[in-house]
Design a protein around this motif. Structure first.
Motif, PDB file in Angstrom:
ATOM      1  N   VAL A   1       0.843  -1.191   0.000  1.00  0.00           N
ATOM      2  CA  VAL A   1       0.000   0.000   0.000  1.00  0.00           C
ATOM      3  C   VAL A   1       0.887   1.253   0.000  1.00  0.00           C
ATOM      4  N   LEU A   2       1.949   1.216   0.785  1.00  0.00           N
ATOM      5  CA  LEU A   2       2.871   2.348   0.830  1.00  0.00           C
ATOM      6  C   LEU A   2       3.565   2.555  -0.511  1.00  0.00           C
ATOM      7  N   LEU A   3       3.929   1.451  -1.162  1.00  0.00           N
ATOM      8  CA  LEU A   3       4.574   1.546  -2.464  1.00  0.00           C
ATOM      9  C   LEU A   3       3.633   2.170  -3.503  1.00  0.00           C
ATOM     10  N   LEU A   4       2.401   1.712  -3.505  1.00  0.00           N
ATOM     11  CA  LEU A   4       1.412   2.242  -4.440  1.00  0.00           C
ATOM     12  C   LEU A   4       1.148   3.724  -4.161  1.00  0.00           C
ATOM     13  N   LEU A   5       0.977   4.067  -2.906  1.00  0.00           N
ATOM     14  CA  LEU A   5       0.734   5.463  -2.555  1.00  0.00           C
ATOM     15  C   LEU A   5       1.922   6.356  -2.906  1.00  0.00           C
ATOM     16  N   SER A   6       3.127   5.886  -2.678  1.00  0.00           N
ATOM     17  CA  SER A   6       4.297   6.704  -3.002  1.00  0.00           C
ATOM     18  C   SER A   6       4.426   6.907  -4.511  1.00  0.00           C
ATOM     19  N   THR A   7       4.090   5.881  -5.280  1.00  0.00           N
ATOM     20  CA  THR A   7       4.140   6.009  -6.739  1.00  0.00           C
ATOM     21  C   THR A   7       3.106   7.014  -7.226  1.00  0.00           C
ATOM     22  N   LEU A   8       1.884   6.881  -6.743  1.00  0.00           N
ATOM     23  CA  LEU A   8       0.824   7.809  -7.136  1.00  0.00           C
ATOM     24  C   LEU A   8       1.146   9.236  -6.692  1.00  0.00           C
ATOM     25  N   LEU A   9       1.631   9.365  -5.486  1.00  0.00           N
ATOM     26  CA  LEU A   9       1.962  10.672  -4.946  1.00  0.00           C
ATOM     27  C   LEU A   9       3.051  11.355  -5.768  1.00  0.00           C
TER      28      LEU A   9
END
Length: 186
Positions: free
Chosen positions: A84-92
């Motif tokens: 979830v953190l990886l996905l959020l950091s990519t989107l961010l």
């Protein structure tokens, strides 16, 4: 340089498919597109800036991104799930890049200033006697049509300026240009 010479230059830039389907450049003189029914008052000087809508939306996105970053920090502190953190950091990071590009990109960050003596766009300034023609060129995109203001000088220089972020209708801009070319304040 004349409109006809500029059209020839643009036709030479066309690729095979554009030539095959007859997608020729659509170029008009500003005198051809001016609005005859416009009630634009011609002042001593007119300054046309970019649309506020195009400036406000990136700020709204930036506020949203700051909220997302705060949530991201909270998830890191609480040791939540790594995917979830990886996905959020990519989107961010993607949204931050696009937001800063639209906020601080220099490409369309200019004003058009018209007076009876000169035309000033970005860092370029021309007296009306230095300009041979002012043209509007339609630029076909995927689904949208945008316009470029093309300045042809008597020294055979060509300057193109995108009108994508300006909220003034093309016919009104042409009306202003033609009125100031004639040197009149109404």
């Amino acid at each position: 340089m004349t409109k006809e010479a500029y059209e020839l230059i643009e036709k030479e830039k066309m690729n095979f498919l554009e030539k095959l389907f007859g997608n020729t450049p659509n170029i008009h003189r500003t005198s051809e597109l001016k609005s005859f029914f416009s009630k634009i008052k011609i002042e001593k000087e007119t300054v046309i800036g970019t649309s506020m809508r195009k400036r406000i939306l990136p700020f709204i996105i930036l506020v949203f991104l700051l909220f997302m970053a705060l949530m991201f920090i909270v998830l890191i502190i609480e040791n939540k799930i790594v995917p979830v953190l990886l996905l959020l950091s990519t989107l961010l990071s993607f949204f931050l890049y696009k937001t800063f590009e639209s906020l601080f990109g220099k490409m369309y960050n200019y004003k058009i200033q018209l007076s009876s003596q000169s035309l000033c766009i970005d860092k370029h300034q021309w007296n009306w006697d230095q300009i041979s023609e002012t043209l509007i060129q339609e630029v076909n995109g995927n689904k949208n049509v945008s316009y470029n203001l093309v300045i042809l000088t008597k020294s055979d220089e060509v300057f193109r300026f995108s009108l994508l972020l300006f909220s003034i209708p093309v016919s009104d801009l042409c009306q202003l240009i033609e009125s100031y070319k004639k040197g009149g304040v109404s």
